[in-house]
Design a protein around this motif. Structure first.
Motif, short mmCIF file in Angstrom:
data_model
loop_
_atom_site.label_atom_id
_atom_site.label_comp_id
_atom_site.label_asym_id
_atom_site.label_seq_id
_atom_site.Cartn_x
_atom_site.Cartn_y
_atom_site.Cartn_z
N SER A 117 109.60 110.73 6.27
CA SER A 117 110.85 109.99 6.32
C SER A 117 111.11 109.45 7.71
CB SER A 117 111.98 110.91 5.88
OG SER A 117 113.19 110.46 6.38
N LEU A 170 112.95 107.42 3.00
CA LEU A 170 111.59 107.91 2.80
C LEU A 170 110.62 106.75 2.96
CD1 LEU A 170 113.14 110.27 1.19
CD2 LEU A 170 110.95 110.56 0.10
N ARG A 171 109.53 107.01 3.66
CA ARG A 171 108.54 105.96 3.85
C ARG A 171 107.31 106.20 2.99
NH1 ARG A 171 109.84 101.24 6.58
NH2 ARG A 171 111.74 101.79 7.68
N TYR A 215 114.13 104.13 -0.14
CA TYR A 215 114.76 103.91 1.16
C TYR A 215 116.15 104.52 1.23
CZ TYR A 215 110.98 100.76 2.40
OH TYR A 215 109.76 100.25 2.70
N GLY A 236 109.37 107.69 -3.67
CA GLY A 236 110.27 107.82 -2.53
C GLY A 236 111.04 106.54 -2.41
N HIS A 263 115.76 114.60 2.54
CA HIS A 263 115.65 113.86 3.79
C HIS A 263 116.99 113.26 4.16
CE1 HIS A 263 111.42 114.08 4.67
NE2 HIS A 263 111.14 113.90 3.39
N SER A 310 116.78 107.49 0.79
CA SER A 310 116.45 108.89 1.09
C SER A 310 116.44 109.79 -0.14
CB SER A 310 117.37 109.46 2.17
OG SER A 310 118.70 109.37 1.82
N SER A 332 106.58 114.41 1.59
CA SER A 332 107.28 113.15 1.79
C SER A 332 107.55 112.99 3.27
CB SER A 332 108.57 113.13 0.99
OG SER A 332 109.34 114.25 1.30
#
Lengths: 401, 644
Positions: B580, B564-565, B538, B536, B560, B540, B578
């Motif tokens: 987000s 995404l975290r 950052y 994932g 997303h 998205s 996932s």
């Protein structure tokens, strides 16, 4: 003949008028109506359409006196979440997350606190009741089941036996009909059958090699007891057990199955497979059906005698969260209650599977356990630390056709 | 209808006297007896025939030459009416009556002067049907007696038909037969071009503005008129000005009619027309055929439980290998242990700082949780579950014997003091900088930690049983985001901002370098089979790598809306999820086939909502239950949610 658009109230008025004509001192009674064993909840014509009943034939409508709403009686406050409840004619036994089991009178008076577990009490059960002393069981997350003797007169409680053997949290216990044995289901995927008869002897426990015997002794509460039999077969945690017969155990598990066991031989008799984790199961000897609550919104009814093992007879859907516990009525073959994570306890009649008879929305948090006594008392406990009691007059009189 | 006339109408059928007799024939003395023969036969003879007496008739002497002929023609006034008699060869001068007759015949008139062809017709019988018949003759007997001969004929025919000698006439086929002239024509031949005929573009149909009395909104205002006049004729939207007339009668002739027809003709024959081969693709066909989500059950669909208790962001989650307990670390400086099935908080462990990462030991026989707090990794025995197990874990940790000679190691291993021990902390691994991630090896002895540092000390691998740490990398290859152990093989994955490096731990070398095509990788998870990785980022994006296939993403999912975290794989079910910053968890079906030829099937199946956006942060961590198709998510709103 009655008008097709009439609803239950219209029909009820009609019956009352007829009854009043025959009997001068008749009082007005609310009725409920059954067509082919299904409660009428919508106008007649819609119901007939939904059920595909032929309008060419005479439709028989059965009428029964309407079940009165359960009357709230007591609200018993606990110190922590209530994990389990079982009541008799005189006493209520609850298991609590504060590591105790508690005995209450029906009026809501605290009589006894049974403390001894080192972890959360997950399930409780009455074994025997006398006027002098009672036997009761409590199962806990500390992997033991304790058999207690409660002296009613002196109001003293004493741990008789400590049932050791499970390697996980004991989530469910059930006492058989002869009151001499009980079965426990645990997170360690095992079912164990134990004797419920108090003795003075201690069962031999195989020594844990690296643990001094002395230490083990001092920790212990009551005499150690080992299981009579171990039933293994589930591949996930066992969430609920019950005796459906004198020699038959029914267990529900997280592996999406309900298994029926022969208690004598320890074999699996049949397996009912669902597609969700089962939280709770209940058996009614009156209608010989199993009701299961699982981690979806549905209560499913099963026929344990069916051989193919995957037959859902009916599903009752109205909850919006996991159904944590179900309990059949001990006196009425059609009725059951269910508690759910959506904070609502529902009273069901299997003849009306679309909607419950009554919603008991008193809890402010998750409902974890429900019980129904033979005296017509509905009990529900939950994560809001409250145990609610309802009086439910189970009137099933005046059935006509 | 009028009654049919009984007698044929005789008005125009006046019987004419025969007009055949030649007037000259009886007058001429018939002397030549040769008859009606071609007279050329006598050409070479001096005579022309024989007379009644059998004597030769001699041709008259013709010795006139051309000049004589001409002179005679000029001088003789009767020359024009002199003809030669073919039969005798003598010249005959026609009389006036004869000339007149010739003239009449030439005009097509009757030869007889006195014949009047237009005499009034006299009907012999009236055309009207009279009540009395014209004749009184009785009807023939044969008209009402059936004819014996006919009967015989009919019986013969009937017999023949019965015997099958005569077949009834075949009914005539009335359908016309057509022939396809071009049936055998080759469409690719030159003649085939007619099939590619392109019809002339149609003219626009007249609209309201062309009406003689258009609705007022179609009429041009003064300014519009002015603008219309100033525009170039080619630029005008309308090539005429809509005008209003009282009635159709008042409409004058259209002055530009010829001009427009001419332009139209120019358009038609000067404008080259050819068929443009446009690619006609149904947009539906371009979408890949994916199975319906409901056929891919089970997967989490609804929120079942909310684990409340944390007062700040819940950054990290981990679940015990049995699936009974959940641990969550939060910014409120606590670590909480939960019972999964009831959302009961069983334990709260206060720590000295923000908890960045927690990891439950994946070995089911060890009950140990690694927790990243500021600069140290705490190894905590939560004392949950089987007593024997957590007792054995404690014994295992206590049974450590320090080696004889002190080894130099980058980290310090400290045994917890009494107070910490009572809370469950067993060991503390002290790092030099803040630790941001910790992850266990599948066997449960080694764990790796990531330090937020820019040096070569970013990744450390620790061994619990020997209390030994080592630094596997000699130099820094970028800011390490997260690390991961391969579930089966001795590989180690290190994700930096843009690349994922795969190291072989046995050979101690770089095996692969995966290009993520993302700007900043945030998280990484590995398929339990070990051949697929998801990352994932950052920006998205979620990148799915097939390690056997390529070092580039097999698929890049952009579901997303925000960064995404966290990403996670399920251990048994073909699911990945996932979480987000947009507050949603997206669950996808990710089927990996054993058949190497078949590519993984990725289908997004569910968007799970529930977390409230706090400080522009949504879901911070996602995690699957080890045995059930359930997903946990922790959010910035201080809750952990379970979706089932």
């Amino acid at each position: 003949s009655v008008p097709a658009a009439s609803e239950t109230t219209d029909l009820s008025h009609l019956i009352n008028k007829l009854l009043a004509a025959g009997n001068a001192d008749h009082k007005y009674v609310e009725f409920d109506f059954l067509i082919n064993g299904q409660f009428l909840r919508v106008p007649l014509v819609t119901h007939i359409e939904m059920e595909n009943i032929s309008t060419e034939e005479v439709v028989e409508i059965e009428y029964v006196e309407k079940y009165m709403a359960p009357q709230p009686e007591e609200c018993i406050f606990h110190d922590d979440w209530i994990s389990s409840v079982q009541a008799t004619e005189e006493w209520i036994l609850t298991g609590c997350y504060d590591q105790t089991a508690r005995i209450w009178s029906l009026e809501g008076k605290s009589i006894m606190t049974v403390a001894g577990h080192t972890e959360v009490v997950k399930d409780v059960a009455w074994v025997k009741q006398d006027s002098l002393s009672c036997l009761l069981l409590s199962a806990s997350m500390d992997q033991t089941v304790l058999l207690w003797e409660w002296n009613v007169e002196k109001n003293k409680v004493k741990a008789l036996h400590c049932c050791r053997g499970h390697a996980g949290s004991v989530d469910s216990i059930a006492v058989d009909c002869t009151r001499t044995k009980f079965c426990s289901g645990s997170w360690d995927k095992m079912l164990k059958i134990w004797s419920a008869v108090p003795t003075d002897e201690e069962d031999e426990m195989e020594e844990a090699a690296n643990r001094p015997r002395k230490k083990q002794k001092t920790e212990q509460l009551g005499l150690t007891r080992t299981p009579l039999a171990t039933l293994s077969g589930h591949t996930e945690a066992v969430s609920s057990v019950l005796w459906s017969d004198a020699e038959e155990i029914c267990s529900a598990s997280w592996d999406h199955t309900i298994k029926l066991w022969d208690a004598e031989t320890g074999d699996v008799k049949s397996t009912l497979t669902g597609n969700k984790v089962f939280n709770s199961v209940s058996y009614s000897p009156l209608c010989r059906r199993l009701a299961s609550g699982s981690t979806d919104r549905h209560i499913r009814l099963w026929d344990p005698r069916s051989k193919d093992g995957s037959l859902v007879l009916l599903s009752l859907t109205s909850h919006t969260g996991w159904v944590t516990s179900v309990k059949w009525s001990p006196t009425h073959e059609h009725q059951l209650i269910s508690g759910s994570l959506d904070n609502i306890v529902k009273l069901w009649d299997t003849r009306s599977c679309k909607a419950p008879l009554y919603d008991l929305a008193a809890h402010e948090d998750k409902v974890l356990c429900v019980d129904w006594t033979e005296a017509g008392l509905l009990l529900s406990g939950g994560a809001d630390n409250k145990l609610y009691c309802y009086r439910y007059p189970a009137t099933a009189s005046d059935v006509g056709a | 209808p009028p009654p049919a006339p009984r007698a044929a109408s005789a008005r125009n059928s006046v019987p004419c006297p025969p007009l055949t007799p030649l007037p000259s024939a009886p007058l001429q003395d018939i002397r030549n007896t040769v008859g009606n023969i071609p007279m050329e036969w006598y050409q070479d003879f001096p005579h022309i025939g024989y007379n009644l007496d059998g004597k030769k008739i001699y041709k008259p002497i013709r010795n006139k030459d051309e000049l004589d002929m001409f002179l005679e023609k000029m001088e003789n006034p009767d020359y024009w009416r002199t003809v030669q008699d073919k039969m005798t060869g003598a010249d005959i001068k026609l009389t006036d009556e004869q000339v007149d007759l010739v003239h009449r015949l030439q005009k097509g008139q009757f030869g007889d002067v006195h014949f009047d062809p237009y005499e009034p017709a006299v009907d012999f019988f009236t055309h009207e049907v009279m009540i009395h018949p014209v004749t009184n003759r009785p009807a023939d007997k044969r008209s009402f007696i059936p004819s014996l001969i006919e009967k015989e004929k009919v019986s013969k025919l009937v017999h023949a038909i019965k015997m099958g000698w005569i077949k009834p006439r075949k009914p005539k086929d009335d359908t016309p037969t057509y022939y396809d002239l071009w049936a055998h024509e080759d469409p690719n031949s030159i003649l085939g071009r007619h099939k590619m005929h392109v019809p002339a573009p149609k003219m626009k149909l007249p609209g309201h503005e062309e009406s003689y009395n258009p609705p007022p909104e179609y009429l041009l205002s003064e300014e519009e008129k002015l603008a219309w006049e100033q525009q170039e004729p080619a630029e005008r939207k309308l090539n005429f000005m809509p005008q209003q007339y009282r009635c159709l009668r008042a409409v004058p002739a259209y002055s530009r009619f010829i001009h427009e027809r001419f332009e139209r003709c120019l358009d038609l024959y000067l404008c080259p027309r050819q068929r443009k081969m446009r690619v006609n693709v149904d947009p539906e066909d371009l979408i890949p055929k994916l199975p319906k989500p409901r056929d891919l059950q089970p997967f989490p669909t609804t929120q079942a439980l909310v684990y409340r208790g944390h007062t700040s962001l819940v950054r990290c989650l981990s679940v015990s290998p049995s699936g009974q307990w959940l641990v969550s670390g939060s910014d409120d400086c606590t670590v909480r242990f939960w019972e999964v099935c009831t959302a009961r908080c069983m334990k709260t462990l206060p720590v000295s700082g923000v908890v960045k990462s927690v990891a439950w030991n994946p070995n089911p026989t060890i009950c140990l949780v690694a927790i990243c707090v500021e600069q140290s990794v705490l190894l905590v025995n939560p004392c949950l579950g089987d007593k024997l197990l957590y007792g054995a874990t404690d014994q295992l940790l206590e049974s450590y014997v320090a080696p004889e000679e002190e080894r130099v190691q980058p980290m310090q291993w400290v045994t917890a003091n009494m107070e910490e021990h009572s809370k469950g902390v067993r060991l503390v691994v002290q790092h030099s900088k803040a630790v941001k991630q910790v992850t266990w090896h599948g066997k449960g002895d080694y764990f790796a930690s990531v330090v937020s540092d820019n040096s070569n000390m970013q990744v450390l691998i620790h061994q619990t049983s020997k209390r030994w740490s080592q630094n596997p990398f000699r130099k820094s290859k970028g800011l390490v985001q997260c690390v991961l152990f391969h579930p089966i093989r001795p590989y180690f994955f290190v994700a930096t901002q843009r690349y994922v490096r795969v190291y072989n731990l046995l050979k101690q070398e770089l095996t692969k370098k995966l290009m993520t095509n993302c700007k900043w990788v945030s998280s990484m998870a590995i398929h339990p089979g070990g051949d697929n990785i998801i990352c994932g980022s950052y920006d998205s994006k979620l990148a799915w790598f097939d390690l056997d296939l390529s070092t580039r993403p097999y698929q890049l999912l952009r579901h997303h809306k925000k960064a995404l975290r966290s990403v996670a794989f399920h251990k048994h079910y073909p699911l990945f999820a996932s979480g987000s910053d947009d507050g949603t968890v997206i669950v996808c079906h990710g089927m990996v086939y054993n058949d190497l030829l078949q590519n993984p099937l990725l289908v997004p199946v569910k968007v799970l909502k529930g977390h409230v956006l706090t400080l522009d942060l949504g879901v911070l961590d996602v995690l699957f239950h080890p045995t059930q198709p359930w997903v946990f998510s922790s959010g910035a709103d201080g809750t952990v949610r379970l979706y089932t």
